[in-house]
Motif scaffolding. Structure first.
Motif, short mmCIF file in Angstrom:
data_model
loop_
_atom_site.label_atom_id
_atom_site.label_comp_id
_atom_site.label_asym_id
_atom_site.label_seq_id
_atom_site.Cartn_x
_atom_site.Cartn_y
_atom_site.Cartn_z
N PRO A 74 0.81 -1.23 0.00
CA PRO A 74 0.00 0.00 0.00
C PRO A 74 0.84 1.28 0.00
CG PRO A 74 -0.92 -1.59 1.54
CD PRO A 74 0.42 -2.13 1.09
N GLN A 75 2.01 1.24 0.63
CA GLN A 75 2.89 2.41 0.64
C GLN A 75 3.38 2.71 -0.78
OE1 GLN A 75 6.15 2.06 3.40
NE2 GLN A 75 7.01 4.03 2.83
N LEU A 76 3.76 1.67 -1.52
CA LEU A 76 4.18 1.86 -2.91
C LEU A 76 3.00 2.34 -3.76
CD1 LEU A 76 6.21 1.73 -5.21
CD2 LEU A 76 5.65 -0.70 -5.45
N GLU A 77 1.83 1.77 -3.52
CA GLU A 77 0.63 2.19 -4.26
C GLU A 77 0.39 3.69 -4.11
OE1 GLU A 77 -3.17 1.79 -6.24
OE2 GLU A 77 -1.80 0.14 -5.85
N ARG A 78 0.48 4.21 -2.87
CA ARG A 78 0.28 5.64 -2.63
C ARG A 78 1.34 6.48 -3.34
NH1 ARG A 78 -0.98 3.52 2.37
NH2 ARG A 78 1.12 3.92 3.19
N ALA A 79 2.60 6.03 -3.28
CA ALA A 79 3.68 6.78 -3.93
C ALA A 79 3.50 6.80 -5.45
CB ALA A 79 5.03 6.17 -3.57
N LEU A 80 3.12 5.68 -6.03
CA LEU A 80 2.92 5.63 -7.48
C LEU A 80 1.72 6.47 -7.91
CD1 LEU A 80 3.76 1.90 -8.24
CD2 LEU A 80 5.05 3.92 -8.96
N ARG A 81 0.63 6.39 -7.16
CA ARG A 81 -0.54 7.21 -7.51
C ARG A 81 -0.22 8.70 -7.39
NH1 ARG A 81 -5.40 4.97 -8.42
NH2 ARG A 81 -5.66 2.77 -7.92
N GLY A 82 0.49 9.09 -6.33
CA GLY A 82 0.85 10.49 -6.15
C GLY A 82 1.76 11.00 -7.24
N SER A 83 2.76 10.20 -7.59
CA SER A 83 3.70 10.63 -8.63
C SER A 83 3.03 10.62 -10.01
CB SER A 83 4.95 9.75 -8.62
OG SER A 83 4.62 8.39 -8.82
N GLN A 84 2.17 9.63 -10.27
CA GLN A 84 1.49 9.57 -11.56
C GLN A 84 0.49 10.72 -11.73
OE1 GLN A 84 0.18 5.40 -11.42
NE2 GLN A 84 1.45 5.03 -13.23
N ALA A 85 -0.04 11.22 -10.64
CA ALA A 85 -0.97 12.35 -10.73
C ALA A 85 -0.25 13.63 -11.11
CB ALA A 85 -1.67 12.54 -9.38
N ARG A 86 1.05 13.68 -10.88
CA ARG A 86 1.81 14.91 -11.13
C ARG A 86 2.70 14.87 -12.36
NH1 ARG A 86 1.96 15.16 -5.24
NH2 ARG A 86 0.76 16.99 -4.65
N ALA A 87 3.01 13.67 -12.87
CA ALA A 87 3.98 13.60 -13.96
C ALA A 87 3.58 12.56 -15.01
CB ALA A 87 5.36 13.25 -13.40
N PRO A 88 3.76 12.87 -16.29
CA PRO A 88 3.45 11.90 -17.34
C PRO A 88 4.47 10.77 -17.44
CG PRO A 88 4.23 13.95 -18.30
CD PRO A 88 4.11 14.18 -16.83
N LEU A 89 5.66 10.96 -16.88
CA LEU A 89 6.68 9.91 -16.85
C LEU A 89 7.03 9.65 -15.39
CD1 LEU A 89 8.91 8.02 -17.97
CD2 LEU A 89 10.41 10.04 -18.04
N VAL A 90 6.87 8.39 -14.98
CA VAL A 90 7.27 7.98 -13.63
C VAL A 90 8.30 6.87 -13.79
CG1 VAL A 90 6.54 6.94 -11.45
CG2 VAL A 90 5.08 8.63 -12.58
N VAL A 91 9.43 7.03 -13.09
CA VAL A 91 10.49 6.03 -13.11
C VAL A 91 10.52 5.38 -11.73
CG1 VAL A 91 12.94 5.60 -13.46
CG2 VAL A 91 11.80 7.41 -14.76
N LEU A 92 10.32 4.06 -11.70
CA LEU A 92 10.32 3.29 -10.46
C LEU A 92 11.63 2.52 -10.38
CD1 LEU A 92 9.05 2.04 -7.93
CD2 LEU A 92 7.86 0.42 -9.46
N ASP A 93 12.46 2.86 -9.40
CA ASP A 93 13.78 2.24 -9.25
C ASP A 93 13.70 1.08 -8.27
OD1 ASP A 93 16.43 1.59 -8.91
OD2 ASP A 93 17.09 3.61 -8.40
N LEU A 94 13.86 -0.14 -8.79
CA LEU A 94 13.80 -1.36 -7.98
C LEU A 94 15.19 -1.90 -7.63
CD1 LEU A 94 10.99 -3.41 -9.78
CD2 LEU A 94 10.77 -1.74 -7.93
N ARG A 95 16.25 -1.18 -7.94
CA ARG A 95 17.60 -1.72 -7.78
C ARG A 95 17.97 -2.04 -6.34
NH1 ARG A 95 21.51 2.17 -9.97
NH2 ARG A 95 20.08 3.63 -8.99
N GLU A 96 17.34 -1.40 -5.36
CA GLU A 96 17.67 -1.68 -3.96
C GLU A 96 16.59 -2.50 -3.27
OE1 GLU A 96 19.96 1.33 -1.68
OE2 GLU A 96 19.36 2.65 -3.33
N LEU A 97 15.74 -3.12 -4.05
CA LEU A 97 14.71 -3.99 -3.50
C LEU A 97 15.31 -5.36 -3.23
CD1 LEU A 97 11.75 -3.39 -2.89
CD2 LEU A 97 11.17 -4.41 -5.07
N ALA A 98 15.22 -5.84 -2.00
CA ALA A 98 15.79 -7.13 -1.64
C ALA A 98 14.82 -8.28 -1.91
CB ALA A 98 16.20 -7.13 -0.17
N PHE A 99 13.52 -7.98 -1.87
CA PHE A 99 12.50 -9.02 -2.01
C PHE A 99 11.23 -8.39 -2.54
CE2 PHE A 99 8.69 -10.97 -0.20
CZ PHE A 99 8.82 -12.28 -0.62
N MET A 100 10.50 -9.14 -3.38
CA MET A 100 9.18 -8.70 -3.83
C MET A 100 8.31 -9.92 -4.01
SD MET A 100 8.04 -6.40 -7.13
CE MET A 100 8.70 -7.51 -8.36
#
Length: 161
Positions: A74-100
């Motif tokens: 849900p935290q990622l969902e909020r961040a993506l919705r907030g960023s997508q509401a403000r910008a036509p290009l959103v870059v999601l950096d997963l390089r420091e994700l240890a697990f998904m």
């Protein structure tokens, strides 16, 4: 169009000369690339952290660290919705994700679909092999635009936002 930044370094083969503006950030035309994009990933944190920053004209950068699961999705969902509401290009950096797990994939796929339906773009910077494998196992790697940092920066430099 050239790259400028506040400190000299190389990002996966792209050299950045010293520049007077945006100390610690890369400038690709009017796009501001956050300084953390240049750091090599450090997979030390197991808790989840998620933040997003404005990338200048038409772009936002979402940075995630740690474990993305049903509790943190849900935290990622909020961040993506907030960023997508403000910008036509959103870059999601997963390089420091240890697990998904699949709940993280679900949030990212939904955000990707929302972006396409709104004639916008979500680009996912490839995570470590175990994270990347989740996209392959769930059959969603074809649905989500996944890129390496170097190829994405080269593309943005060639075709500005």
């Amino acid at each position: 169009m050239g790259l400028t930044c506040g400190v000299p370094w190389v990002v996966e083969g792209i050299h950045c000369d010293v520049g007077p503006d945006w100390a610690g950030s890369i400038m690709l035309g009017e796009l501001v690339v956050p300084d953390w994009i240049a750091r090599p990933p450090a997979l030390t944190s197991l808790s989840f952290e998620c933040s997003w920053t404005d990338g200048g004209v038409g772009a936002a950068w979402v940075h995630v660290v740690g474990e993305l699961d049903s509790a943190s999705a849900p935290q990622l969902e909020r961040a993506l919705r907030g960023s997508q509401a403000r910008a036509p290009l959103v870059v999601l950096d997963l390089r420091e994700l240890a697990f998904m797990d699949s709940s993280g994939v679900h949030v990212i796929v939904d955000a990707s679909i929302r972006a396409r339906e709104a004639d916008r773009r979500l680009v996912v910077l490839r995570g470590p092999p175990n994270v990347d494998r989740v996209f392959a196992l769930t059959g969603t790697s074809e649905v989500v635009e996944i890129a390496e940092v170097s190829s994405f920066l080269a593309l943005i430099e060639a075709e500005p936002v």
